[in-house]
Design a protein around this motif. Structure first.
Motif, PDB file in Angstrom:
ATOM      1  N   ARG A   1       0.846  -1.192   0.000  1.00 41.36           N
ATOM      2  CA  ARG A   1       0.000   0.000   0.000  1.00 41.36           C
ATOM      3  C   ARG A   1       0.877   1.236   0.000  1.00 41.36           C
ATOM      4  O   ARG A   1       1.927   1.260   0.636  1.00 41.36           O
ATOM      5  N   VAL A   2       0.423   2.256  -0.697  1.00 41.16           N
ATOM      6  CA  VAL A   2       1.097   3.550  -0.686  1.00 41.16           C
ATOM      7  C   VAL A   2       0.338   4.444   0.287  1.00 41.16           C
ATOM      8  O   VAL A   2      -0.893   4.483   0.254  1.00 41.16           O
ATOM      9  N   VAL A   3       1.056   5.121   1.176  1.00 44.57           N
ATOM     10  CA  VAL A   3       0.407   6.091   2.072  1.00 44.57           C
ATOM     11  C   VAL A   3       1.059   7.458   1.840  1.00 44.57           C
ATOM     12  O   VAL A   3       2.274   7.573   1.746  1.00 44.57           O
ATOM     13  N   ARG A   4       0.209   8.457   1.746  1.00 42.41           N
ATOM     14  CA  ARG A   4       0.677   9.834   1.572  1.00 42.41           C
ATOM     15  C   ARG A   4       0.004  10.702   2.623  1.00 42.41           C
ATOM     16  O   ARG A   4      -1.036  10.359   3.160  1.00 42.41           O
ATOM     17  N   GLY A   5       0.577  11.867   2.865  1.00 42.88           N
ATOM     18  CA  GLY A   5      -0.041  12.790   3.809  1.00 42.88           C
ATOM     19  C   GLY A   5       0.975  13.806   4.260  1.00 42.88           C
ATOM     20  O   GLY A   5       2.031  13.975   3.649  1.00 42.88           O
ATOM     21  N   THR A   6       0.673  14.467   5.371  1.00 40.66           N
ATOM     22  CA  THR A   6       1.548  15.547   5.819  1.00 40.66           C
ATOM     23  C   THR A   6       2.905  15.028   6.293  1.00 40.66           C
ATOM     24  O   THR A   6       3.848  15.800   6.402  1.00 40.66           O
ATOM     25  N   LEU A   7       3.005  13.744   6.543  1.00 40.75           N
ATOM     26  CA  LEU A   7       4.308  13.192   6.935  1.00 40.75           C
ATOM     27  C   LEU A   7       5.054  12.566   5.752  1.00 40.75           C
ATOM     28  O   LEU A   7       6.266  12.338   5.838  1.00 40.75           O
ATOM     29  N   SER A   8       4.353  12.297   4.667  1.00 37.97           N
ATOM     30  CA  SER A   8       5.007  11.676   3.491  1.00 37.97           C
ATOM     31  C   SER A   8       4.371  12.238   2.220  1.00 37.97           C
ATOM     32  O   SER A   8       3.669  11.520   1.514  1.00 37.97           O
ATOM     33  N   PRO A   9       4.646  13.504   1.901  1.00 40.88           N
ATOM     34  CA  PRO A   9       3.968  14.126   0.752  1.00 40.88           C
ATOM     35  C   PRO A   9       4.206  13.388  -0.560  1.00 40.88           C
ATOM     36  O   PRO A   9       3.331  13.349  -1.426  1.00 40.88           O
ATOM     37  N   ASP A  10       5.391  12.796  -0.733  1.00 48.23           N
ATOM     38  CA  ASP A  10       5.680  12.098  -1.985  1.00 48.23           C
ATOM     39  C   ASP A  10       5.474  10.594  -1.875  1.00 48.23           C
ATOM     40  O   ASP A  10       5.848   9.841  -2.776  1.00 48.23           O
ATOM     41  N   GLY A  11       4.915  10.160  -0.756  1.00 48.55           N
ATOM     42  CA  GLY A  11       4.557   8.764  -0.627  1.00 48.55           C
ATOM     43  C   GLY A  11       5.479   7.967   0.279  1.00 48.55           C
ATOM     44  O   GLY A  11       6.621   8.351   0.554  1.00 48.55           O
ATOM     45  N   ALA A  12       4.947   6.880   0.762  1.00 51.23           N
ATOM     46  CA  ALA A  12       5.678   5.890   1.549  1.00 51.23           C
ATOM     47  C   ALA A  12       4.984   4.564   1.300  1.00 51.23           C
ATOM     48  O   ALA A  12       3.894   4.521   0.722  1.00 51.23           O
ATOM     49  N   ILE A  13       5.641   3.487   1.708  1.00 51.83           N
ATOM     50  CA  ILE A  13       5.141   2.139   1.408  1.00 51.83           C
ATOM     51  C   ILE A  13       4.909   1.391   2.715  1.00 51.83           C
ATOM     52  O   ILE A  13       5.695   1.517   3.662  1.00 51.83           O
ATOM     53  N   ILE A  14       3.855   0.601   2.745  1.00 51.74           N
ATOM     54  CA  ILE A  14       3.698  -0.359   3.843  1.00 51.74           C
ATOM     55  C   ILE A  14       3.268  -1.697   3.241  1.00 51.74           C
ATOM     56  O   ILE A  14       2.471  -1.733   2.294  1.00 51.74           O
ATOM     57  N   LYS A  15       3.859  -2.756   3.765  1.00 52.82           N
ATOM     58  CA  LYS A  15       3.456  -4.097   3.341  1.00 52.82           C
ATOM     59  C   LYS A  15       2.341  -4.516   4.297  1.00 52.82           C
ATOM     60  O   LYS A  15       2.591  -5.112   5.346  1.00 52.82           O
ATOM     61  N   ALA A  16       1.118  -4.161   3.912  1.00 54.43           N
ATOM     62  CA  ALA A  16      -0.020  -4.355   4.813  1.00 54.43           C
ATOM     63  C   ALA A  16      -0.245  -5.833   5.119  1.00 54.43           C
ATOM     64  O   ALA A  16      -0.715  -6.182   6.204  1.00 54.43           O
ATOM     65  N   SER A  17       0.122  -6.703   4.174  1.00 53.67           N
ATOM     66  CA  SER A  17      -0.096  -8.140   4.391  1.00 53.67           C
ATOM     67  C   SER A  17       0.809  -8.681   5.488  1.00 53.67           C
ATOM     68  O   SER A  17       0.542  -9.741   6.051  1.00 53.67           O
ATOM     69  N   ALA A  18       1.914  -7.960   5.796  1.00 52.59           N
ATOM     70  CA  ALA A  18       2.824  -8.412   6.846  1.00 52.59           C
ATOM     71  C   ALA A  18       2.625  -7.608   8.133  1.00 52.59           C
ATOM     72  O   ALA A  18       3.411  -7.728   9.069  1.00 52.59           O
ATOM     73  N   ALA A  19       1.588  -6.760   8.153  1.00 56.05           N
ATOM     74  CA  ALA A  19       1.339  -5.896   9.320  1.00 56.05           C
ATOM     75  C   ALA A  19       0.221  -6.486  10.179  1.00 56.05           C
ATOM     76  O   ALA A  19      -0.493  -7.397   9.770  1.00 56.05           O
ATOM     77  N   SER A  20       0.090  -5.939  11.385  1.00 53.84           N
ATOM     78  CA  SER A  20      -1.014  -6.364  12.258  1.00 53.84           C
ATOM     79  C   SER A  20      -2.284  -5.639  11.837  1.00 53.84           C
ATOM     80  O   SER A  20      -2.301  -4.399  11.815  1.00 53.84           O
ATOM     81  N   PRO A  21      -3.344  -6.369  11.500  1.00 47.79           N
ATOM     82  CA  PRO A  21      -4.555  -5.702  10.988  1.00 47.79           C
ATOM     83  C   PRO A  21      -5.058  -4.607  11.918  1.00 47.79           C
ATOM     84  O   PRO A  21      -5.528  -3.563  11.452  1.00 47.79           O
ATOM     85  N   GLU A  22      -4.942  -4.825  13.245  1.00 47.82           N
ATOM     86  CA  GLU A  22      -5.485  -3.834  14.172  1.00 47.82           C
ATOM     87  C   GLU A  22      -4.668  -2.542  14.205  1.00 47.82           C
ATOM     88  O   GLU A  22      -5.127  -1.525  14.736  1.00 47.82           O
TER      89      GLU A  22
END
Ligand code: FES
Length: 586
Positions: A381-402
């Motif tokens: 997943r790509v996440v953007r916002g005030t902390l990552s204006p040009d984007g960041a990546i998270i491997k949601a499948s390897a993360a804790s759903p909660e």
């Protein structure tokens, strides 16, 4: 003339070898001095064998044997094999990180090909960064090229199970820190850990990249998963050598193969593999080498439509050898066929769709079908916002759903040294809800090492806390897991908002909405960034200074800005008669 009487294409090597003059004499004599008795410059393709063998890279230790097998194939097909070395990149030994030297190796590969009389090259690589470096160099030289990846290592067997090199290392390290195993257990594991040569044996970065080489069409089908020490791998090396001669005669170049369709197929395969986040950076860089402005959003779009089909660690349970037994990448591509672009050309001379049509189904267990996936949608997943204006990546499948939607106060670490000094400090003002932030580990700040899976504080591990939200401008190993947001761009050292975060600031991660925000007013963030003291340059000379001055950000692939779009340069082919009567100077 060719065998059927039509004029044959003049080989690139003939610019060096065909002339009946002093340069032609010297070029041929230099090749004869390597021990060849056969004539050069008479239509026999010269095939370079680019070998990343090194005793400092345990994953690539068997490459001399593979190169010998490639030579057999080249000779059998009527070509002339010329092996040459380049820098090699060992993921574990090189500091600050092998990633920092990927571009150096790519330049070495490109210029070695460009400067020499090769009509085609076979690229032999295995450990993580050696595969993208060779691809990047070869596509920029744009001489016909085919990759031979080294294959996965055999698994160690300990504690009654087959071990994966990376995924299980993180697991047992957490067990040690939590007191569940002893230091003696840990030492026993170390002694048994890597029983053979070959790259990491789960779906880490090397295996992911090897599989993507197939999906891109840059190797023969079924090559990626054959274990390093199997006889089949040497046989495949021989076939690749033979095929390289044909590629030279067909003048089928990387620029014909690495089209937007090929990248679509690679991204689809990456998602279906549950592959490494590092592959995102490498594909972004590779695409820019052929002038294709691939964007992070392309990964997001494909991930939303593509399930995870491969049950290999860390997304699943099995290892690369199991993927091989289940039919390897061809069987995976067969399962993915409705989602792929069938017209993409491959080095086999066939289009991807033709290859897929020849392949039987996978086993349904290690390689699932679209109807019975391991996970219904991909994990990147790509996440953007005030902390990552040009984007960041998270491997949601390897993360804790909660934790995929979470707000917590930041605990900020300025560097890896700061992290190492304080993470287990009992006085660290953290709770399991805290958001651990590491900065100055991006491309400019630290060469972008795999520090993105920040350790969980020991006291939390002992209390049974296994995951927290972690954010950094670093990368993370393809074998890692946890709720880790990595590749934050712009990085702190480039003045990104990550540089302005302070302990206690509320940070919100909202993966379903694709957001990463800091709950601080924009004016306050700007004021903090203005007041931030300039960090001293990490390198004042040499490759480090070149790297820091020219590396691009993670969302652009971390290539050098002066290496993008190699279409600007004509193919490296010398004009006829250029050097008649003189030796050098061209
Ligand atoms: Fe070489 Fe993992 S250390 S591939």
């Amino acid at each position: 003339m060719s065998e059927n009487g039509t004029p044959r294409t003049r080989l690139r090597s003939e610019s060096w070898l065909a002339g009946q003059d002093v340069p032609g004499f010297l070029h041929r004599a230099s090749l004869r001095a390597t021990g060849f008795a056969t004539p050069f410059g008479e239509g026999r393709p010269v095939v370079g064998i680019c070998n990343s063998w090194s005793e400092a890279v345990n994953c690539n230790l068997h490459f001399r044997g593979l190169a010998a097998a490639v030579k057999r194939g080249v000779l059998a097909a009527g070509g002339v094999p010329i092996e040459f070395p380049t820098i090699s990149l060992g993921e574990n030994l090189m500091k600050p990180t092998a990633m920092m030297f990927r571009n150096l190796m790519a330049m070495d590969v490109e210029e070695s090909i460009r400067a020499n009389p090769f009509d085609a090259v076979v690229l032999i690589s295995g450990c993580d960064k050696t595969i993208p470096a060779q691809l990047m160099g070869a596509v920029s030289a744009d001489v016909p090229a085919i990759l031979l990846t080294g294959g996965p290592s055999e698994p160690a067997r300990h504690f009654g199970r087959d071990l994966s090199v990376g995924t299980d290392l993180w697991r047992y390290t957490d067990d040690l820190r939590a007191g569940r195993i002893t230091m003696q257990d840990y030492h026993e594991l170390e002694a048994a850990w890597i029983p053979t040569t070959g790259h990491c044996n789960e779906m880490g970065t090397a295996s992911t990249m090897a599989c993507l080489v197939e999906a891109l069409g840059m190797t023969l089908p079924g090559s990626a998963s054959i274990p390093a020490v199997y006889a089949r791998r040497a046989a495949r090396a021989e076939e690749i050598g033979e095929r390289a001669v044909a590629l030279a005669l067909e003048d089928l170049r990387p620029s014909t193969i690495l089209t937007p369709d090929a990248f679509h197929n690679a991204i689809t395969t990456l998602i279906a593999l549950g592959g490494s986040t590092n592959a995102v950076i490498h594909l972004l860089a590779l695409a820019r080498r052929v002038g294709y402005e691939l964007q992070l959003d392309a990964f997001q779009a494909v991930a939303g439509q593509t399930p995870v089909l491969v049950d290999v660690r860390p997304a699943g349970e099995h290892l690369l050898v199991d993927l091989d037994r289940a039919g390897g990448v061809p069987a995976l591509l067969h399962a993915l066929a409705p989602l792929l672009r069938a017209d993409a050309m491959t080095v086999s001379g066939k289009r991807l769709g033709e290859l897929v049509a020849l392949t039987p189904d996978g086993d349904g267990r290690v390689i699932r079908s679209l109807d019975t996936p391991l996970k219904p949608v991909g994990g990147l997943r790509v996440v953007r916002g005030t902390l990552s204006p040009d984007g960041a990546i998270i491997k949601a499948s390897a993360a804790s759903p909660e934790l995929l939607t979470h707000t917590g106060p930041a605990i900020v670490f300025e560097s890896i040294d700061d992290l190492a000094a304080r993470i287990d400090d009992p006085d660290l003002a953290a709770t399991p809800d805290s958001v651990l932030v590491l900065r100055n580990a991006g491309p400019i700040g630290g060469g972008m090492p795999e520090w993105g899976m920040l350790p969980i504080p020991q006291r939390f591990l002992r209390a049974g806390v296994h995951d927290m939200v972690r954010i950094s401008d670093a990368r993370m190993s393809g074998t890692a897991s946890g709720t880790c947001v990595v590749h934050v761009a712009p990085e702190a050292a480039a003045g990104g908002p990550l540089a302005a975060v302070r302990d206690g600031d509320l940070v919100t991660l909202d993966v379903p909405d694709g957001r990463l925000d800091i709950e601080v007013a924009p004016e306050e963030l700007a004021r903090r960034l203005d007041q931030r003291p300039c960090a001293p340059a990490r390198y004042s000379r040499g490759y480090g200074a070149l790297y820091a001055a020219h590396v691009t950000q993670a969302h652009e692939g971390c290539d050098f800005d002066f290496l993008a779009d190699s279409r600007a340069e004509p193919p490296p082919r010398l004009p006829d008669g250029l050097f008649s009567g003189w030796i050098g100077g061209w």
